[in-house]
Write an enzyme that holds these catalytic residues in place. Structure first.
Site, PDB file in Angstrom:
ATOM      1  N   ASN A  20    -106.483   6.076   2.399  1.00 40.16           N
ATOM      2  CA  ASN A  20    -107.630   5.223   2.109  1.00 40.16           C
ATOM      3  C   ASN A  20    -108.715   5.285   3.178  1.00 40.16           C
ATOM      4  O   ASN A  20    -109.890   5.134   2.891  1.00 40.16           O
ATOM      5  CB  ASN A  20    -107.176   3.776   1.909  1.00 40.16           C
ATOM      6  CG  ASN A  20    -106.144   3.348   2.921  1.00 40.16           C
ATOM      7  OD1 ASN A  20    -105.064   3.928   3.014  1.00 40.16           O
ATOM      8  ND2 ASN A  20    -106.476   2.347   3.712  1.00 40.16           N
TER       9      ASN A  20
ATOM     10  N   HIS B 214    -108.617  -1.720  -9.511  1.00 41.81           N
ATOM     11  CA  HIS B 214    -109.985  -1.929  -9.007  1.00 41.81           C
ATOM     12  C   HIS B 214    -110.529  -0.744  -8.219  1.00 41.81           C
ATOM     13  O   HIS B 214    -111.694  -0.736  -7.831  1.00 41.81           O
ATOM     14  CB  HIS B 214    -110.088  -3.225  -8.199  1.00 41.81           C
ATOM     15  CG  HIS B 214    -109.346  -3.225  -6.913  1.00 41.81           C
ATOM     16  ND1 HIS B 214    -109.992  -3.219  -5.703  1.00 41.81           N
ATOM     17  CD2 HIS B 214    -108.030  -3.257  -6.629  1.00 41.81           C
ATOM     18  CE1 HIS B 214    -109.091  -3.249  -4.732  1.00 41.81           C
ATOM     19  NE2 HIS B 214    -107.895  -3.280  -5.273  1.00 41.81           N
TER      20      HIS B 214
ATOM     21  N   GLN C 122    -105.585   5.560  -4.138  1.00 46.27           N
ATOM     22  CA  GLN C 122    -106.896   6.127  -3.820  1.00 46.27           C
ATOM     23  C   GLN C 122    -107.193   7.424  -4.551  1.00 46.27           C
ATOM     24  O   GLN C 122    -108.354   7.799  -4.676  1.00 46.27           O
ATOM     25  CB  GLN C 122    -107.011   6.370  -2.302  1.00 46.27           C
ATOM     26  CG  GLN C 122    -107.113   5.102  -1.478  1.00 46.27           C
ATOM     27  CD  GLN C 122    -108.403   4.325  -1.727  1.00 46.27           C
ATOM     28  OE1 GLN C 122    -109.366   4.837  -2.299  1.00 46.27           O
ATOM     29  NE2 GLN C 122    -108.422   3.078  -1.299  1.00 46.27           N
TER      30      GLN C 122
ATOM     31  N   CYS D 227    -110.931  -5.472  15.908  1.00 48.31           N
ATOM     32  CA  CYS D 227    -111.188  -6.178  17.158  1.00 48.31           C
ATOM     33  C   CYS D 227    -110.101  -7.224  17.359  1.00 48.31           C
ATOM     34  O   CYS D 227    -109.977  -8.153  16.569  1.00 48.31           O
ATOM     35  CB  CYS D 227    -112.564  -6.839  17.079  1.00 48.31           C
ATOM     36  SG  CYS D 227    -113.001  -7.614  18.616  1.00 48.31           S
TER      37      CYS D 227
ATOM     38  N   THR E 257     -95.632 -12.678 -19.164  1.00 49.36           N
ATOM     39  CA  THR E 257     -96.499 -12.330 -20.296  1.00 49.36           C
ATOM     40  C   THR E 257     -97.637 -11.440 -19.828  1.00 49.36           C
ATOM     41  O   THR E 257     -98.366 -11.800 -18.897  1.00 49.36           O
ATOM     42  CB  THR E 257     -97.058 -13.622 -20.936  1.00 49.36           C
ATOM     43  OG1 THR E 257     -95.946 -14.409 -21.341  1.00 49.36           O
ATOM     44  CG2 THR E 257     -97.949 -13.322 -22.121  1.00 49.36           C
TER      45      THR E 257
HETATM   46  C1  LIG Z   1    -103.725   3.480  -0.484  1.00 43.31           C
HETATM   47  C2  LIG Z   1    -103.694   2.077  -1.007  1.00 43.31           C
HETATM   48  N1  LIG Z   1    -102.547   1.566  -1.458  1.00 43.31           N
HETATM   49  C3  LIG Z   1    -102.457   0.321  -1.946  1.00 43.31           C
HETATM   50  C4  LIG Z   1    -103.561  -0.509  -1.981  1.00 43.31           C
HETATM   51  C5  LIG Z   1    -103.415  -1.912  -2.489  1.00 43.31           C
HETATM   52  O1  LIG Z   1    -103.925  -2.043  -3.771  1.00 43.31           O
HETATM   53  P1  LIG Z   1    -104.329  -3.508  -4.357  1.00 43.31           P
HETATM   54  O2  LIG Z   1    -105.543  -3.917  -3.602  1.00 43.31           O
HETATM   55  O3  LIG Z   1    -104.600  -3.252  -5.800  1.00 43.31           O
HETATM   56  O4  LIG Z   1    -103.176  -4.392  -4.148  1.00 43.31           O
HETATM   57  C6  LIG Z   1    -104.782  -0.022  -1.514  1.00 43.31           C
HETATM   58  C7  LIG Z   1    -105.976  -0.895  -1.483  1.00 43.31           C
HETATM   59  O5  LIG Z   1    -106.760  -0.849  -0.568  1.00 43.31           O
HETATM   60  C8  LIG Z   1    -104.856   1.301  -1.026  1.00 43.31           C
HETATM   61  O6  LIG Z   1    -106.000   1.818  -0.565  1.00 43.31           O
END
Ligand SMILES: Cc1ncc(COP(=O)(O)O)c(C=O)c1O
Length: 375
Positions: A151, A201, A179, A322, A237
């Site tokens: 990510n 998302h 990702q 930080c 559900t």
């Molecule tokens: C590589 C990776 N795995 C898992 C997640 C977690 O996904 P979610 O925000 O849908 O729980 C993220 C979200 O930033 C991600 O970048």
């Protein structure tokens, strides 16, 4: 002030076609998809159509898709679910040094329950060596979990090679593809994985929905016990509304052609920065094995968070944190062996469907202005 969004790896907006597909489920089709009467029919059909759309993106069978609340839940279900189902066989898990907290967290939780976790290192580009996975395997190993794409820096992992090793030894392989889905090919048979995580998302679906691909015959204990939803793998559900959103997003994501344009913009951005800053800018991550939308850069002698604060209106992420006034590079950059003074300067720009040439040029211009050496 112009607002520019370059943080698609954090979250993507809901695609208008996804929103349109979801809309009828806000108002109609309220029935419980598990009910047998007229009020359920629409929801049930839509849920199963959505499952098919997710499966089609991955080259999977419909019954191999388990809807979850997102990427974190899918990762937890994969790790804890397999560990729990195979606890009688062994107690050892292998993962990498650059995983998302949604993998690190369940690993820590399993360690508290007595499981052992081996963490394979990465090179300076953030890539594992599949041979390190091979060496880490013991007779007690019951699961390997290596992310598909990182990510922060976007580096992709040689999952198919790891899969060959895992298969030789009969060990299930999970990949966190939160990702990579929608940004590159994620066919579960080409990758030869047994479990794969999707986060809605990140693919222009809403937050609150994700999925775990579970290859048939992979042992998996549910995290959430209850009624027999999702083939007995996740009780509760289902939300047809959210599933329809994920399904439509996955249908759109099958067309990877728009990624070429996004990649070209990312490369244009990098070339402009290089022309402006020369050796004062470095790219973190693998030059080739990398997500096409991701550019993680460090500006020599600058702290990422401070640069971002001055880039008013630009949404991007910093790779440093930080802690009590002391700036530290992220664990991912540390695992890559990035020098602290470089890691502290890291900024992740991640582009998406809405990004324009004008936007990347504007950000490059503003960086040149903000970071111009004092006369
Ligand atoms: C590589 C990776 N795995 C898992 C997640 C977690 O996904 P979610 O925000 O849908 O729980 C993220 C979200 O930033 C991600 O970048």
């Amino acid at each position: 002030m112009q607002r520019i969004y370059l943080d698609y790896n954090a979250s993507a907006p809901i695609d208008p076609a996804v929103a349109a597909a979801m809309r009828p489920f806000l108002e109609d089709h309220f029935g419980n998809p598990s009910s047998e009467h007229w009020a359920a029919a629409g929801a049930k059909a839509a849920l199963e159509e959505a499952r098919g759309q997710v499966a089609a993106l991955l080259g999977a069978n419909n019954d191999e898709i388990v809807f979850t609340s997102g990427g974190s839940e899918a990762n937890n279900l994969a790790l804890k679910g397999v560990a729990s189902a195979l606890a009688a066989r062994g107690d050892h898990i292998i993962t990498s040094a650059v995983e998302h907290p949604a993998i690190i967290g369940p690993c820590r939780s399993l360690q508290q329950l007595g499981f052992a976790v081996s963490v394979v290192p990465v090179d300076r580009f953030g890539r594992i060596d599949p041979d390190d996975v091979r060496q880490a395997i013991t007779s007690r190993t019951i699961l390997i979990s290596i992310m598909h794409a990182n990510n922060e820096v976007g580096t992709t992992q040689p999952i198919a090679e790891v899969a060959r090793i895992a298969r030789e030894r009969g060990i299930p392989l999970h990949t966190d593809a939160a990702q990579s889905v929608g940004k590159m090919a994620t066919d579960v048979n080409a990758l030869a994985v047994d479990l794969l995580t999707i986060a809605g998302h990140k693919v222009y679906a809403p937050k609150g929905i994700g999925a775990l691909y579970v290859r048939r015959a992979t042992p998996l204990e549910p995290l959430i016990h209850g009624a027999g939803h999702e083939g007995g793998r996740r009780a509760g559900t289902e939300s047809a509304l959210l599933a329809v959103g994920l399904g439509k997003a996955c249908e759109l994501a099958r067309d990877l052609a728009p990624m070429d344009g996004i990649c070209a913009l990312r490369d244009r951005f990098w070339q402009t920065l290089q022309a402006e800053f020369g050796e004062r800018v470095v790219c973190n991550g693998h030059p080739d094995h990398r997500l096409p939308n991701t550019l993680n850069v460090s500006f020599a002698g600058h702290i990422g968070a401070e640069v971002l604060a001055r880039l008013e209106g630009v949404a991007a992420s910093t790779g440093s944190a930080c802690h009590t006034g002391h700036v530290e590079p992220s664990p991912v950059l540390k695992a890559m062996g990035v020098a602290p003074e470089v890691g502290m300067g890291a900024i992740r720009f991640s582009l998406g469907r809405g990004t324009t040439e004008e936007e990347v040029d504007t950000v490059a211009d503003r960086l040149a202005h903000i970071l111009a050496p004092a006369a």
